[in-house]
Enzyme design. Structure first.
Site, PDB file in Angstrom:
ATOM      1  N   ASP A 193      44.225 -38.078 -55.269  1.00 39.60           N
ATOM      2  CA  ASP A 193      43.830 -36.734 -55.684  1.00 39.60           C
ATOM      3  C   ASP A 193      44.412 -36.459 -56.994  1.00 39.60           C
ATOM      4  OD1 ASP A 193      42.589 -36.813 -53.335  1.00 39.60           O
ATOM      5  OD2 ASP A 193      43.966 -35.317 -52.347  1.00 39.60           O
TER       6      ASP A 193
ATOM      7  N   LYS B 232      37.008 -37.803 -50.353  1.00 39.38           N
ATOM      8  CA  LYS B 232      37.491 -37.387 -49.174  1.00 39.38           C
ATOM      9  C   LYS B 232      37.450 -36.003 -48.768  1.00 39.38           C
ATOM     10  CE  LYS B 232      42.399 -37.563 -50.236  1.00 39.38           C
ATOM     11  NZ  LYS B 232      42.847 -36.229 -49.868  1.00 39.38           N
TER      12      LYS B 232
ATOM     13  N   CYS C 297      48.461 -34.575 -48.793  1.00 36.32           N
ATOM     14  CA  CYS C 297      47.474 -35.798 -48.818  1.00 36.32           C
ATOM     15  C   CYS C 297      48.024 -37.212 -48.967  1.00 36.32           C
ATOM     16  CB  CYS C 297      46.553 -35.709 -49.761  1.00 36.32           C
ATOM     17  SG  CYS C 297      45.435 -34.158 -49.617  1.00 36.32           S
TER      18      CYS C 297
END
EC number: 3.5.1.110
Length: 230
Positions: free
Chosen positions: A24, A133, A166
């Site tokens: 990310d 995702k 995450c």
């Protein structure tokens, strides 16, 4: 085989059976004006993390490791985010921020938006894999597990943001699926106060994996060059 000095002990891995996971590294999480910044999280110290990820990616690619980039987010209508029947609807700070500030609707973590894009400094190359995702863990509703198993990959080296959300979620899920997870601590950044970073790293090195740093990782790879077999 490569032996990496780490906490709580060194770990040995075959770079040909290892993937570098970049979690990310989007404007949303690393750039002023992105989602985390607008939601009140401090992103002022993310620049060194970006530089360290660049270094780690370069070393991993030279060693023949697979590079996997994750982008967290949803479709423009946020169907993938889940409605009120999903806990994600209630706990996602991006969704909560947009409900509080309706002018941001459609701008945070929406596919195709500036917020969703990877930061300018980090550009996937041919041979890398880019995966969307919809939740914190990179294993949930993605082909990650299939991609790794089909290539015989058992070791995962993690970088990215946020360490305590995450990154840790993906590493934990990997642990449950019998993957060996390593975090490069100076190539990660927390969402929240500094103690969140320390707590996440403590959890990882004590219960779920190993913790090292970018310089040590690069040094461990530098003695031998590898060529990935397609």
């Amino acid at each position: 085989m490569t032996t990496l000095t780490a906490r709580p002990e060194a770990i040995t891995f075959d770079p040909q059976q290892t993937a570098l996971i970049v979690v990310d590294m989007q404007n949303a999480y690393a750039t002023p004006g992105g989602y985390l910044d607008l939601a009140g999280f401090d992103v002022s110290t993310t620049r060194p993390v970006i530089a360290n990820i660049q270094t780690a990616v370069t070393a991993a690619r030279a060693a023949g490791m697979l590079i996997i980039w994750f982008q967290n987010g949803w479709d423009e209508q946020y169907v993938e985010a889940g409605g009120p029947g999903s806990p994600n609807f209630h706990k996602s700070n991006a969704l909560k921020t947009m409900r509080k500030q309706p002018q941001l609707q459609g701008k945070l973590l929406a596919k195709g938006s500036w917020d969703y894009q990877l930061v300018d400094e980090l550009v996937p190359q041919p041979g890398d894999i880019v995966l969307p995702k919809p939740r914190y863990s990179g294993f949930f509703n993605t082909p990650l597990d299939s991609i790794l198993r089909s290539r015989g990959i058992r070791h995962l080296v993690f970088t990215g943001i946020a360490t305590n959300v995450c990154v840790e979620s993906t590493l934990r899920d990997g642990f449950f699926l019998e993957y060996f997870g390593v975090v490069l601590e100076d190539a990660t950044h927390q969402a929240g106060p500094e103690f969140a970073q320390k707590a996440a790293l403590f959890n990882i090195e004590t219960f779920f994996g190993w913790v090292s740093d970018v310089e040590t990782f690069c040094d461990a790879l530098s003695s031998t060059s590898f060529a990935r077999i397609a």
